[in-house]
Design a protein around this motif. Sequence first.
Motif, mmCIF file in Angstrom:
data_model
loop_
_atom_site.group_PDB
_atom_site.id
_atom_site.type_symbol
_atom_site.label_atom_id
_atom_site.label_comp_id
_atom_site.label_asym_id
_atom_site.label_seq_id
_atom_site.Cartn_x
_atom_site.Cartn_y
_atom_site.Cartn_z
ATOM 1 N N PRO A 39 29.447 -13.997 2.515
ATOM 2 C CA PRO A 39 30.186 -13.649 1.374
ATOM 3 C C PRO A 39 29.735 -12.002 1.094
ATOM 4 C CG PRO A 39 28.425 -15.147 0.640
ATOM 5 C CD PRO A 39 28.509 -15.227 2.074
ATOM 6 N N GLY A 41 27.948 -8.678 0.204
ATOM 7 C CA GLY A 41 26.581 -8.351 -0.089
ATOM 8 C C GLY A 41 25.380 -9.253 0.237
ATOM 9 N N GLY A 43 24.184 -9.085 3.220
ATOM 10 C CA GLY A 43 23.423 -8.286 4.408
ATOM 11 C C GLY A 43 23.858 -8.275 5.684
ATOM 12 N N LYS A 44 25.353 -8.428 5.685
ATOM 13 C CA LYS A 44 25.706 -8.500 7.275
ATOM 14 C C LYS A 44 25.862 -7.007 7.721
ATOM 15 C CE LYS A 44 29.708 -9.988 5.581
ATOM 16 N NZ LYS A 44 29.598 -10.092 4.111
HETATM 17 N N1 LIG Z 1 21.269 2.048 1.868
HETATM 18 C C1 LIG Z 1 20.895 1.038 0.693
HETATM 19 N N2 LIG Z 1 20.382 1.455 -0.118
HETATM 20 C C2 LIG Z 1 20.215 0.464 -1.165
HETATM 21 N N3 LIG Z 1 20.864 -0.820 -1.214
HETATM 22 C C3 LIG Z 1 21.462 -1.059 -0.252
HETATM 23 C C4 LIG Z 1 21.733 -0.376 0.948
HETATM 24 N N4 LIG Z 1 22.721 -0.591 2.044
HETATM 25 C C5 LIG Z 1 22.898 -1.975 1.268
HETATM 26 N N5 LIG Z 1 22.258 -2.148 -0.017
HETATM 27 C C6 LIG Z 1 22.163 -3.200 -0.709
HETATM 28 O O1 LIG Z 1 22.098 -4.367 0.394
HETATM 29 C C7 LIG Z 1 22.929 -5.585 0.222
HETATM 30 C C8 LIG Z 1 23.307 -5.909 1.432
HETATM 31 O O2 LIG Z 1 24.551 -5.022 1.806
HETATM 32 P P1 LIG Z 1 25.213 -5.172 3.099
HETATM 33 O O3 LIG Z 1 24.608 -5.588 4.276
HETATM 34 O O4 LIG Z 1 26.250 -4.041 2.890
HETATM 35 O O5 LIG Z 1 26.184 -6.320 2.709
HETATM 36 P P2 LIG Z 1 27.609 -7.119 3.510
HETATM 37 O O6 LIG Z 1 27.830 -6.146 4.402
HETATM 38 O O7 LIG Z 1 26.981 -8.461 3.824
HETATM 39 O O8 LIG Z 1 28.410 -7.049 2.110
HETATM 40 C C9 LIG Z 1 23.827 -5.105 -1.115
HETATM 41 O O9 LIG Z 1 23.426 -5.714 -2.230
HETATM 42 C C10 LIG Z 1 23.807 -3.597 -0.904
HETATM 43 O O10 LIG Z 1 23.753 -3.194 -2.212
#
Ligand SMILES: Nc1ncnc2c1ncn2[C@@H]1O[C@H](COP(=O)(O)OP(=O)(O)O)[C@@H](O)[C@H]1O
Lengths: 327, 573
Positions: A39, A41, A43-44
């Motif tokens: 889903p 958020g 961390g993918k």
């Molecule tokens: N550069 C960043 N700074 C702070 N939080 C981040 C950053 N990149 C991602 N996040 C947080 O890490 C979590 C996972 O993000 P993300 O890997 O993009 O998820 P997905 O791709 O699975 O939707 C999210 O809650 C996002 O808000």
Amino acid sequence: MENEYLRADGISKSFSSKTVLSNVSFTAKRGEFISLLGPSGCGKTTLLRIISGLETADSGKIFFNGSDYTNVPASKRNFGIVFQSYALFPNMTVTENITYGLKSREKNKKAKQNIADEMLNITGLYAEKDKYPFQLSGGQQQRVALARALALKPSILLLDEPLSALDAKVREKLRREIRSIHDRMNITTVMVTHDQEEAITVSDRIAVMNGGIIEQMGTPDELYFRPKTKFIAGFIGMMNFMEINGEKKGIRPEQIKISTSFSAEGENAVITDMEFRGAFIRLFLNMENRKTDTALVVDVSSFDTDMSRLKISSLVKVQIPESAINF
Amino acid sequence: MKGTKASYLFIGLIFLYFIMFFFLPLSQIMKMALYDNSGVYIGLKNFAEYFSSPNMLSSFKNSFTVSGIVTLVTFLLAFFYAYSISRIRFRGKYIFRYISMLSLFTPTMLHGIALVYLFGRQGIVSNILVSWLNTKMGTAHVFPFDIYGAVGIVISEVIYTFPHAYLILSVSFAMSDYRLYEAAETLGAGRFRRFFTVTLPSVKYGVVSALTTIFILSFTDMGAPKIVGGQYNVMAVDIYKQVIGQQNFSMGATVAVLLLVPAFIAFFVDRAIQKKQDATFSSKSVPYTPDKNLFAEITAFTYCLLVALLILGVIGTSVVVSFLKFFPYDMTFSLKHYMFKYVAGDISSYFNSLKMSFGTAVLGTAASFAAAYAAEKIRASEILKRTPYMLSIMTLAVPGLVIGLAYIIFFNSPTISLPFIEVKNPLMFIYGTMLILILANIIHFIAVPVMTLTSTLKKQDREYDSVSASMGVHPVKTLFRVTLPLSINAVLDTFFYFFVNSMVTISAVIFLYGQDTKVATVAIVSMDDAGDTAAAAAMASLILFTNMAVKIIYDIVSHYIKKKTAAWQTIQR
Ligand SMILES: Nc1ncnc2c1ncn2[C@@H]1O[C@H](COP(=O)(O)OP(=O)(O)O)[C@@H](O)[C@H]1O
Ligand SMILES: [Mg+2]
């Protein structure tokens, strides 16, 4: 080594105090098509960026072809990456975008042109080669991004939700194309997606992620038939959970048999709600002799004439199959 | 994210730049205010002296009075001007917008000079028109007020601050969301109800920002009061008099510190407001399209016409008089004032201005791009990479006069005394050169360009750099092939902004020019001091013409760029 062309080993990552990945490990064989499914958020994207070298993990290691790649910068890894937004350079034509990463010092203009032509052919963009990105449709833009990543002959192709910005129809067509490009070029691919159908249809193996961990990794049918957790079961397809003879069981809606005749075998149930879904009808049932928190979900073919007469509050017989999954 | 060595070096250099050319000079002014003229520490004695001197105290009051009135008047004029242009349909808006911008192209002295020609002892209105009326009607009226003093300053500053207020307010008006109006209308809100419940709330941040901007601009301007202030002293002119007239640096610094206080308050108010505005503004806003209303259209048109004529009248007077042989005695056309055969200032000062402005534009654009680039593109920790941006925004709180004074104190002193050590000043050589003028101007004007460029870079896809990195493309190549081409319009804007502002500025440069680097605005002040008012008007007009020409070139270039890049521009918002 052939068994682990790419290996992520105990990857953890937090942003400020928020843990995004905790101790994530997986491997990909050479030529394999892997999906990271989960889903939004979970961390993918962060994991993909760590693999590509654009982001550094707090702990854990990345191995490629047997060597430790953890501290190799993105520019030295030769992993091709396609972003969710495509990130095409709007001021460059399709060809210019594709050849952007090729070393400019290379005197051999002809070689450069050859690579561009090859990529244009593979992605079917030849007619579009002098257009600017905004003159292309979403699907074509996606292909340019793909061609740009492939032009450098990367050892691994990383795709971050490559199809999420497209219409359903285009998405289906393109995901088949992506798979066929993978097969032709035999390029190890890691694709991030939140769409289980997409993951199931194109991947050799899927890593299902939830809240910063990989809950299960396996082939699509492993995940479907032998899910290890409730989350997996609910994420890959749909699953009813109930107690049968004191054991916790999971049953897929398409496994359950329904009958409208009173003489049929099975338990009594009342239809509380129903949804027409095209090829099938989804019924929500209340079992007479069983206490469940949620309604039992059952899918029946919409071409079954018996079934198409059903209404809310109709009484039916339910047959729970033996082959239910244990949890 | 971990940065590379190069990115730390880059941010380090920008940091060093702000330390050397902003913080250290500024700290010297604070220090100077606590010392007497011979270098003895005297604590707050300078301030005590300031507030016990009736002359100083009256300038203190005068500054607040004048700026208060200017703020009110300009705000009202600009608010309805901006409202009319963005919310009511009528023809000729382009012209009205252009005219409202004119005073951005002129030094404030030009307005002062014009007022003297209009309402001074031999003025067109106060003398020629009044005596003509008197003979016609057999009366013996005298012109009711003296233009030298508060009235003159107020009118000049209103014209000077008008375009700034107009720009801020029209941006606010443009940002409000038309869907809100449609919603209000379907809910049955009438015209007035809509004005008070939708229009006003949606521009309230712009209103506060306009008010603080007007106040600070007029509070810290010294050009107009120098020309038309007469015996009516204001703080900005006091600094000039203390430093240039009496060589009393410590009192000059004291006044400068006092000048800084309201500027800082205004700065923080404005920042706080800006944050709120950024938070509420939705990028999905639908622009307003005015509906038909004949009465409103005629009223708005007439109003804009009157304001435009007022601005044109004042600016035009200086221009016209500069072409007359000997006002008011010989009203024939002549170019003799443009020969600049005066002791007080010759044509070389004009060329110096051109050189300075060009240099400021080139180096300033580079510096502000670097700061914006650091904030948006460099891979380093969030705090570290925002620092250059924050530092540039902080310069907004420091008026040009204070920068000028800080530079003269800092770069003229053979040693730099830091809290615990004293080091030899390595930059003393720039004192009295063109370079110090350029550096002062850059610090003076850098905030707005950095904001513009940062928001331009922010709009670009962050993944451009990730893609390039993953392909092993050097960041410098990406800068020149992608980032810069996509920011070309903002870069051009920045260049233009630095150039035009440097052409008209007086505040910082008046303390810093050397024997061979006297610039046109300084020449205007000295020519006016020497009584060569027509020549001063000519020099001021020359600046106006130059800026208008540059504006035309700017328009041509940006048109050309638009055409060149039309194939892909549409993708950019
Ligand atoms: N550069 C960043 N700074 C702070 N939080 C981040 C950053 N990149 C991602 N996040 C947080 O890490 C979590 C996972 O993000 P993300 O890997 O993009 O998820 P997905 O791709 O699975 O939707 C999210 O809650 C996002 O808000
Ligand atoms: Mg993502």
